[in-house]
Design an enzyme around this catalytic site. Structure first.
Site, PDB file in Angstrom:
ATOM      1  CG  HIS A 133      -1.887  -1.113   1.291  1.00  0.00           C
ATOM      2  ND1 HIS A 133      -3.228  -0.940   1.093  1.00  0.00           N
ATOM      3  CD2 HIS A 133      -1.715  -2.448   1.520  1.00  0.00           C
ATOM      4  CE1 HIS A 133      -3.854  -2.104   1.202  1.00  0.00           C
ATOM      5  NE2 HIS A 133      -2.945  -3.042   1.459  1.00  0.00           N
ATOM      6  CG  ASP A 143     -11.601   2.484  -3.003  1.00  0.00           C
ATOM      7  OD1 ASP A 143     -12.073   1.723  -3.873  1.00  0.00           O
ATOM      8  OD2 ASP A 143     -11.333   2.127  -1.843  1.00  0.00           O
ATOM      9  CG  LEU A 144     -14.877   4.223  -8.526  1.00  0.00           C
ATOM     10  CD1 LEU A 144     -15.267   4.097  -9.992  1.00  0.00           C
ATOM     11  CD2 LEU A 144     -15.360   5.540  -7.940  1.00  0.00           C
ATOM     12  N   GLY A 172      -8.926  -6.010  -7.326  1.00  0.00           N
ATOM     13  CA  GLY A 172      -8.591  -7.347  -6.854  1.00  0.00           C
ATOM     14  C   GLY A 172      -9.320  -7.716  -5.576  1.00  0.00           C
ATOM     15  CG  ASP A 219     -12.794   6.090   0.250  1.00  0.00           C
ATOM     16  OD1 ASP A 219     -12.631   7.255   0.644  1.00  0.00           O
ATOM     17  OD2 ASP A 219     -12.334   5.093   0.837  1.00  0.00           O
ATOM     18  CB  THR A 231      -1.547   3.700   1.939  1.00  0.00           C
ATOM     19  OG1 THR A 231      -2.196   2.777   2.820  1.00  0.00           O
ATOM     20  CG2 THR A 231      -0.444   4.430   2.684  1.00  0.00           C
ATOM     21  NE  ARG A 256      -6.020  -6.013  -2.237  1.00  0.00           N
ATOM     22  CZ  ARG A 256      -6.906  -5.010  -2.134  1.00  0.00           C
ATOM     23  NH1 ARG A 256      -7.286  -4.343  -3.220  1.00  0.00           N
ATOM     24  NH2 ARG A 256      -7.381  -4.658  -0.960  1.00  0.00           N
ATOM     25  CG  HIS A 270      34.757  12.841 -23.316  1.00  0.00           C
ATOM     26  ND1 HIS A 270      35.105  14.158 -23.090  1.00  0.00           N
ATOM     27  CD2 HIS A 270      33.397  12.807 -23.311  1.00  0.00           C
ATOM     28  CE1 HIS A 270      34.006  14.883 -22.953  1.00  0.00           C
ATOM     29  NE2 HIS A 270      32.950  14.082 -23.079  1.00  0.00           N
ATOM     30  CE  LYS A 322      17.431 -32.213 -12.528  1.00  0.00           C
ATOM     31  NZ  LYS A 322      17.504 -33.664 -12.526  1.00  0.00           N
TER      32      LYS A 322
END
Length: 811
Positions: free
Chosen positions: A121, A142-143, A178, A232, A241, A249, A342, A520
């Site tokens: 976070h 933030d939905l 998530g 939000d 955060t 998650r 150079h 292998k």
């Protein structure tokens, strides 16, 4: 500590433990798989967390299940015992100062996975140069869906919010969180405080609620949430955060906070994505969220502008430049007659020219390294600059273009850049180079510029072909070296062999072993001593096994183009499809009587596959890198005969794994091409076994003993066939204690007295508690044995979605 390994990731040494520990029981996802995900997703994750304090959410015992989640805790301070190379930055809290980790590289991501920090976070600001919290550089909404609504409603609100933000001059991009909802990010110029951005976000949320009261709510009150989506806005508070884009998650399954496209939000079947789906998307479309945290060219060029007066120097201060054909990034090498002559090497990257001053120019051979000193980033327009910088100005002197063109990038990380320059002049035909940082950071840091071997032969050759050897070609690198002084003769018997550790593709890539892969071989290890025209073979234990394999002991056979040598390889027996078969080799490996050996040699001939050389012509090669030892091996074994071969090396671990799967081989060996040969177990060689998965019906329980007394020791499994249920083996690993308890509760009511299986060996049937064959589980395993059982099975979990009669044998 159980299962402890020391690995190298991103140039760092990291201790990892318990890689097989299951962190997500519902999917059987292990810590190893979490580390693999984070190391592979790092290129797109790191830009979104770089420079920000990371608060972590840890699940030490795993996340549990949806019905029985396990506890977690938030971690701000970097825990005691964390590697000292992890950068950290303190933030003052009411309870004191806390040192937050800064996650700027892949090694730090791997460490966080090791300690089960599944969720990362971060705030919407980065640290300022003085270590204080900076101004926010992005806005987030933030939905969050309330009861009765889900992602489709969140997507509808996201589209409405997008219209408002676009009118404000912002270009938002979506992320399915998530967990439940959707996050919207918009890039900010970094000129407002967190409080100001929060006020704007709150006003936007209230405007959405006013326009769509039936769908949107801006209040945090739970009473008004049902049937609506909370916008939000508080996530923009400087002390709050948000889950970082591409973070896992800690839910029942390994879902990811996944950046999405707007077209995807129109899909009525929109859902959250699992980590393996996100990796596949990254390979296919890159990072849809990249514009939010892309580097700011203007900020990157600030040191360049500060050193120059636009009124006094003809050097460009910015401005557009024509794109290259095909969109390839450009490079330029300028010859700069300043106080000292150079060359300046410049590579287009993130809207600027990353620049290094190289006093001696591009190395002419692979045997020489030149010093390179990183300078300030230059504007793209500098790629065409030639002229005189006036006396008294920064970098005064004449500059002209020595070479220019485009470049192909292989790797770009903080301490190593690998690329191939394609020019039209001195570098026509392509020159592969590596910049390796040796000291310092950023401007004035010192690097080595190394000319690498051309990869053209490796990338265009068929898988069965071998890359050409510099010793065979008579390369400049070999010719320019003085002859080595004579070394002691090869020993009469070799030392203990170098052994590989268990690994995964993710670990191999992270520790730099992803560019050297060998098959292998399913055989027995053998070290060979070539001396006096005779090859003697020794097992890992040191036992002389020469007489068991007469095909390699023909007197006078000129196996090697060396007077004496010590080689390392695998003895194999090939089946009818040309694949190494350990079962066939068992017919040879335990024989000691001469007549039996002779007879079995005709029936089951052996081959020796060589992959390393420890000494040749009296020179001890163990201190030289694997890549150099390989060149020697290919030279001395080029005409070793039909029974001895040097199988190819593959430049890409994923290609090697694909080929191994295609031919049903045991797996792949990933090796660090710079590794020296050291006896004993090493983390510079990793063995990657290829596992298969198979659904099977549970038909019996072997009771546990010792620590599992009173529980399940192993499960007997079967697959339906024409005669009923055929026994395919038993599985006793891969279970958590919680899973064992649940299985016992589910299987106990199914107890029967008769075996539902056919083909069970008597030893496997001993003490078995039989159950009705109703429950289906999934296991992973390495291969089918000749008797039709799964070799090395490992439990993955129940498959309640499958009925017993639907189980089929996987191809």
């Amino acid at each position: 500590m159980a299962g402890e390994q020391i690995v190298r990731i991103g140039g760092r040494r990291l201790r990892v433990t318990n890689l097989e520990k299951v962190l997500y029981p519902e999917t059987g996802t292990t810590k190893d798989e979490v580390i693999d995900y984070l190391t592979r997703i790092a290129p797109v994750l790191l830009p979104h967390v770089a420079g920000r304090p990371v608060t972590r959410k840890r699940w030490v015992e795993g996340v549990g299940t949806a019905d029985e989640p396990l506890p977690s805790f938030f971690a701000k301070d970097l825990e005691r015992g964390a590697p000292d190379w992890i950068p950290r930055q303190p933030i003052e809290h009411s309870t004191g100062s806390k040192a937050y980790p800064l996650v700027d590289d892949v090694a730090t991501l791997a460490y966080l996975a090791q300690v089960a920090s599944l969720e990362l976070h971060v705030p919407q600001w980065r640290f300022a140069p003085d270590g204080s919290p900076g101004l926010p550089d992005r806005l987030v909404l933030d939905l969050d869906p309330g009861p009765g609504v889900g992602l489709p409603e969140c997507a509808e609100v996201a589209r409405e919010a997008r219209a408002i933000l676009t009118d404000m001059g912002l270009d938002p991009l979506p992320v399915t969180s998530g967990s439940k909802g959707i996050h919207l990010y918009a890039r900010l110029p970094g000129s407002q405080t967190s409080a100001q951005v929060s006020a704007v976000a709150k006003a936007l949320a209230q405007a959405l609620e006013a326009d769509h009261p039936e769908l949107v709510v801006s209040s945090m009150s739970k009473a008004v949430r049902p049937g609506r989506v909370l916008v939000d806005w508080s996530q923009n508070n400087g002390k709050k955060t948000t889950i970082a884009p591409y973070s896992l998650r800690g839910r029942a399954q390994p879902w990811v906070a996944a950046p999405r496209t707007w077209d995807e939000l129109d899909d009525p079947g929109l859902r959250h994505l699992l980590f393996h789906e996100v990796l596949e998307r990254m390979e296919r479309i890159g990072d849809p969220l990249a514009p939010i945290d892309a580097p700011d060219p203007d900020a990157a060029l600030a040191p360049y502008v500060a050193k120059r007066d636009a009124a006094k120097t003809p050097e460009p201060m910015g401005g557009p430049i024509e794109p290259t054909v095909g969109g390839e990034p450009r490079f330029v090498i300028q010859r700069h007659e300043a106080r000292r002559l150079h060359y300046d090497l410049r590579l287009e990257r993130d809207g600027v020219l990353a620049s290094w001053a190289v006093p001696k120019g591009i190395p002419e051979t692979t045997g020489k390294n030149h010093l390179a000193v990183q300078t300030e980033d230059h504007p793209l327009a500098y790629a065409t600059f030639e002229g005189d910088i006036p006396k008294g100005e920064y970098g005064a002197g004449h500059m002209d273009i020595w070479e220019s063109g485009t470049y192909a990038l292989e790797k770009w990380r903080a301490d190593e850049v690998i690329f191939t320059l394609h020019g039209a002049g001195p570098l026509a035909g392509g020159v592969r180079l590596a910049l390796i940082r040796t000291s310092g950071d950023g401007e004035k840091s010192q690097w080595l510029l190394h000319r690498m071997k051309d990869q053209h032969a490796e990338t265009t050759a068929e898988p069965e072909s071998r890359p050409s050897s510099p010793l065979e070609r008579g390369s400049e690198a070999t010719e320019s070296k003085p002859p080595n002084p004579p070394k002691p003769a090869a020993p009469a018997r070799p030392p203990s062999p170098m052994l590989a550790s268990n690994g995964t593709p993710g670990l191999a890539r992270a520790m730099g072993a992803g560019s050297w892969a060998e098959m292998k071989w399913d055989g027995v290890r053998a070290l060979g001593v070539w001396s006096d025209g005779r090859l003697r073979l020794f097992a890992r234990s040191g036992t002389d096994i020469t007489d068991r394999y007469p095909e390699f002991a023909a007197p006078g056979a000129a196996f090697f183009a060396a007077s004496e040598a010590v080689v390392d390889g695998e003895i194999v027996a090939l089946d009818e499809r040309g694949r190494p078969s350990f079962s066939l080799l068992q017919n040879r490996m335990h024989l000691t009587k001469s007549a039996e050996i002779t007879a079995e040699t005709r029936r089951t001939p052996a081959r020796l596959y060589l992959f390393d050389v420890l000494a040749a012509d009296g020179e001890d090669l163990t201190g030289r890198p694997l890549s150099e030892r390989r060149d020697v091996l290919e030279r001395i074994a080029a005409d070793a005969g039909a029974a001895i071969d040097v199988p190819p090396v593959f430049p890409d671990i994923d290609l090697a794994l694909d080929i191994a799967r295609e031919h049903d081989l045991e797996g792949v060996m990933a090796k660090d091409p710079d590794a020296r040969y050291r006896p004993g177990r090493s983390d510079r060689w990793l063995k990657l076994k290829i596992t298969r998965t198979q659904e099977a019906v549970i038909a019996g329980i072997r009771p546990g003993k010792g620590g599992r007394s009173g529980s399940i020791g192993s499960l007997l499994l079967g697959i339906p066939d024409d005669d009923g249920l055929r026994y395919v083996g038993r599985v006793g690993t891969g279970f958590s204690e919680r899973a064992l308890g649940r299985l016992w509760d589910q299987l106990e009511p199914l107890r029967v007295t008769e075996s539902p299986l056919h083909g069970v060996p008597p030893l496997d049937a001993r003490d078995v508690l039989w159950v009705r064959p109703e429950l289906v589980g999934e296991v992973e395993f390495t291969e089918w044995t000749p008797g039709g059982s799964m070799r090395h099975p490992r439990w993955r979990g129940l498959r309640p979605d499958k009925a017993a009669q639907d189980v089929v044998l996987e191809s």
